[in-house]
Design an enzyme around this catalytic site. Structure first.
Site, mmCIF file in Angstrom:
data_model
loop_
_atom_site.group_PDB
_atom_site.id
_atom_site.type_symbol
_atom_site.label_atom_id
_atom_site.label_comp_id
_atom_site.label_asym_id
_atom_site.label_seq_id
_atom_site.Cartn_x
_atom_site.Cartn_y
_atom_site.Cartn_z
ATOM 1 N N GLY A 56 0.849 -1.186 0.000
ATOM 2 C CA GLY A 56 0.000 0.000 0.000
ATOM 3 C C GLY A 56 0.878 1.225 0.000
ATOM 4 O O GLY A 56 2.074 1.156 -0.298
ATOM 5 N N GLY B 287 0.361 1.516 7.545
ATOM 6 C CA GLY B 287 0.339 0.622 8.695
ATOM 7 C C GLY B 287 0.708 -0.811 8.398
ATOM 8 O O GLY B 287 0.315 -1.717 9.139
ATOM 9 N N ASP C 103 -9.897 3.245 13.775
ATOM 10 C CA ASP C 103 -10.056 3.950 15.051
ATOM 11 C C ASP C 103 -9.898 5.457 14.894
ATOM 12 O O ASP C 103 -10.461 6.241 15.681
ATOM 13 C CB ASP C 103 -9.043 3.418 16.068
ATOM 14 C CG ASP C 103 -7.604 3.480 15.558
ATOM 15 O OD1 ASP C 103 -7.356 2.964 14.452
ATOM 16 O OD2 ASP C 103 -6.742 4.036 16.263
ATOM 17 N N SER D 66 32.521 5.559 -29.208
ATOM 18 C CA SER D 66 31.901 4.421 -28.500
ATOM 19 C C SER D 66 32.087 4.560 -26.992
ATOM 20 O O SER D 66 32.848 3.806 -26.384
ATOM 21 C CB SER D 66 32.453 3.086 -29.010
ATOM 22 O OG SER D 66 33.860 3.058 -29.049
#
Length: 643
Positions: free
Chosen positions: A39, A44, A176, A555
């Site tokens: 996530g 968390g 919460d 090169s």
């Protein structure tokens, strides 16, 4: 109260051993679930894993004491524990409060064993997330209930689906902090569902949680009476892992090692990635196409009557056929394909952008081949899923491109027409040839039709016959150095000397080829790579004709010089480093290019605003500060002719 006078009962060693055996027997037959948490930053993830370890009692007392002590240091209130500290092991992670590396943790419950990968949320470390997702069966996508679905949430969901993770949990965390609001949860679920359908995620399980407080982790929370689904641990324990779909496929086993302990035994060791196999089964060796029959299936514990996907075994064959590391032993009636050109999805994982045309190592199963990428067909915007035009891929970019390998690769599409996965022979990584760092992960879609329709035409007159006719050994004298170092001057003198000696040669000059063969190329890094690739192919054809080829090109990149070296036969490529300090080369400035570069009129000029990677071990090094051009030419000719 204990009975006084009775002797305490102690278990005998035999009983203890029985208990241990019973415990091991119980855990041996538990299924294993590998999952990742992913996530956005600070959603968390580490806290959730720490909570799972804590609730499953998978930490020791000394770890708990240290965790409680560390939690006080980071400012948690009272006896609260910062569970993220269980997982964020790097000092930098604890200092910043973020996850940087992939942390793997093991825990077990009564029903199942688990290996969980805590993957970084910061976009900078998306490559680490891909690493964790590559072996996972399930993804827990965390979303902060206060922030909702973010770009990184979408990115990780897209990648999880891309690598074939079939089970997704949407864990809406920190409930919460929003007062366990049901509507906030439902809004996030609806938002995610709309994106998931576009990506191809057909179903997911949404759970409202609080990793810090423990809501709906191991027990349903009274704070969410409106939620009646499973807890997170209940879902992890009960989610049905589809039987290994490889079992339904034809047998195949990439050979990791040719096992030859003595003259009487020759077996081929590897892990079976699909199907089942028994002694007597007809098999075909890919890419050679040779057929044989399985004689025996050998393991450390003895011979088997049958082996299936997931098992590591040694197979012996009835016939003496050519099998080496990287070969695939497969069912005779359905062997995997071989090709040297593919379309693939690439997840770019390096800080340095992808350079189309540059040669990388490609590792697929036990195979390692040289591979170059074409400019992307398109780049995928993970937020909108739009296909965007792109000339390259930067860090964490996802795109679709075509690639070419230097020899046929044995493969299967990463995802077949029925949606089944072929990770072992469909997934690959790309490795930088100079740094040996993994720069990308990829998934093969299909072989390009032209790779199947174009075949090498054998010729009766060989390159050896052409060289014998000219009475010389073909060589490529590859002059490299800064602009103004004297490459063209010395190369011209070398060819004049070879011509006077009746040697058949040809001089390819950097400026001259840009008037014709490479007229369409500029001076970006990608164009420089293509410039050298084309010249290398021409030089290879000229050595096939028996010529001594003299080239004079800046090169600037070692990888491209090594690419040309790999095109040639052993000993034919001679790298000649015209070693001239930048200050000396710039003081000459015959063409006025350094002056233009310094003033900003000329961009991407080597030595000024584009790098030059000096050869590390050239066959010939010419120090132009201590040697004249004529002396340099004499030394080079002596080396070529072996005098």
């Amino acid at each position: 109260m204990a009975d006084i006078g009775k002797e305490p009962v102690y278990k005998t060693d035999a009983l203890i051993e029985e208990d241990i055996e019973a415990y091991l027997e119980t855990h041996q037959h538990k299924t294993m679930l590998r999952f990742i948490t992913c996530g956005s930053v600070d959603d968390g993830k580490s806290t959730l894993i720490g909570r799972l370890l804590y609730d499953s009692k998978m930490i020791f007392e000394d770890q708990l004491d240290a965790l409680q002590s560390d939690s006080k240091k980071v400012g948690t209130q009272g006896e609260e524990i910062d569970f993220a500290l269980l997982v964020d092991g790097l000092a930098a992670e604890r200092e910043q409060g973020i996850t940087i590396d992939v942390a793997y943790r093991f825990f077990t419950t009564e029903k199942r064993k688990f290996i969980v990968a805590d993957t970084p949320g910061h976009e900078q470390y998306t490559r680490n997330m891909v690493t964790g997702a590559s072996t996972a069966d399930l993804a827990v996508i965390l979303v902060d209930a206060r922030k909702g679905v973010l770009v990184q949430t979408r990115r990780h969901s897209f990648l999880a689906n891309l690598v074939g993770i079939r089970h997704v949990v949407l864990a809406v965390n920190k409930m919460d902090l929003v007062g366990y609001d049901r509507s906030a949860f439902l809004d996030i679920v609806q938002d995610y569902r709309e994106f998931a359908e576009e990506v191809g995620i057909s179903s997911f399980t949404a759970i409202p949680i609080s990793g810090f407080k423990g809501d709906n982790i191991t027990a349903l929370s009274p704070n969410t009476p409106w939620y009646t689904g499973p807890t997170l641990i209940d879902h992890l324990e009960s989610v049905e892992l589809s039987a290994d779909e490889d079992l339904a496929k034809s047998f195949r086993m990439p050979v990791q090692w040719v096992n030859r302990p003595n003259l009487d035994f020759r077996g081929f060791s590897g892990q079976i990635t699909g199907g089942t196999v028994k002694p007597g089964d007809p098999v075909r060796i890919v890419p050679s196409g040779k057929a044989s029959t399985v004689k025996s299936i050998v393991t450390f514990d003895g011979e088997l009557d049958e082996a299936q996907a997931g098992q590591s075994v040694t197979i012996t064959l009835e016939d003496e056929v050519d099998v080496s590391r990287g070969s695939v032993i497969a069912a005779a009636d359905n062997p995997p394909e071989t090709a040297d050109q593919f379309e693939s999805t690439i997840v770019w994982m390096a800080d340095e952008a992808m350079l189309p045309g540059r040669s990388y190592w490609l590792k697929c199963a036990a195979q390692t081949v040289s591979c170059s990428l074409q400019p992307p067909k398109y780049q995928i915007d993970v937020n909108t899923l739009d296909h965007l035009a792109a000339k390259t891929l930067d860090l964490n970019a996802i795109g679709v491109t075509e690639m070419v390998t230097d020899k046929p690769l044995t493969f299967l599409p990463y995802r077949d027409d029925q949606g089944r996965l072929n990770k072992a022979l469909g997934g690959f990584i790309l490795i930088d040839k100079i740094t040996n760092q993994t720069v990308a992960a990829g998934m093969i879609h299909f072989a390009l039709r032209r790779s199947q329709n174009v075949h090498w035409q054998a010729m009766d007159i060989t390159r050896e016959a052409r060289a014998d006719l000219k009475n010389q050994t073909p060589k490529v004298l590859w002059f490299t150095g800064l602009s103004g170092s004297g490459k063209s001057t010395i190369a011209n003198l070398v060819e004049k000397r070879l011509h006077r000696m009746n040697r058949h040669s040809f001089l390819l000059d950097g400026d001259n080829v840009r008037h014709g063969l490479n007229k369409d190329l500029g001076f970006t890094d990608a164009d420089r790579i293509e410039n050298i690739r084309r010249v290398g192919e021409v030089a290879r054809l000229m050595t096939d004709a028996g010529l001594i080829v003299v080239t004079a090109f800046i090169s600037p990149f070692r990888a491209e010089r090594d690419m040309v070296r790999a095109m040639m036969e052993d000993g034919e490529f001679v790298e000649v480093f015209i070693d001239t300090p930048l200050s000396v080369a710039e003081s000459r400035d015959v063409k006025g290019l350094y002056k233009k570069a310094r003033s900003g009129e000329l961009k991407n000029f080597t030595g000024i605003d584009s790098p030059y990677e000096a050869p590390e071990s050239p066959e010939i090094r010419i120090d132009t500060t201590s040697m004249t051009a004529e002396e340099a030419a004499d030394r080079i000719v002596e080396h070529v002719l072996g005098w």
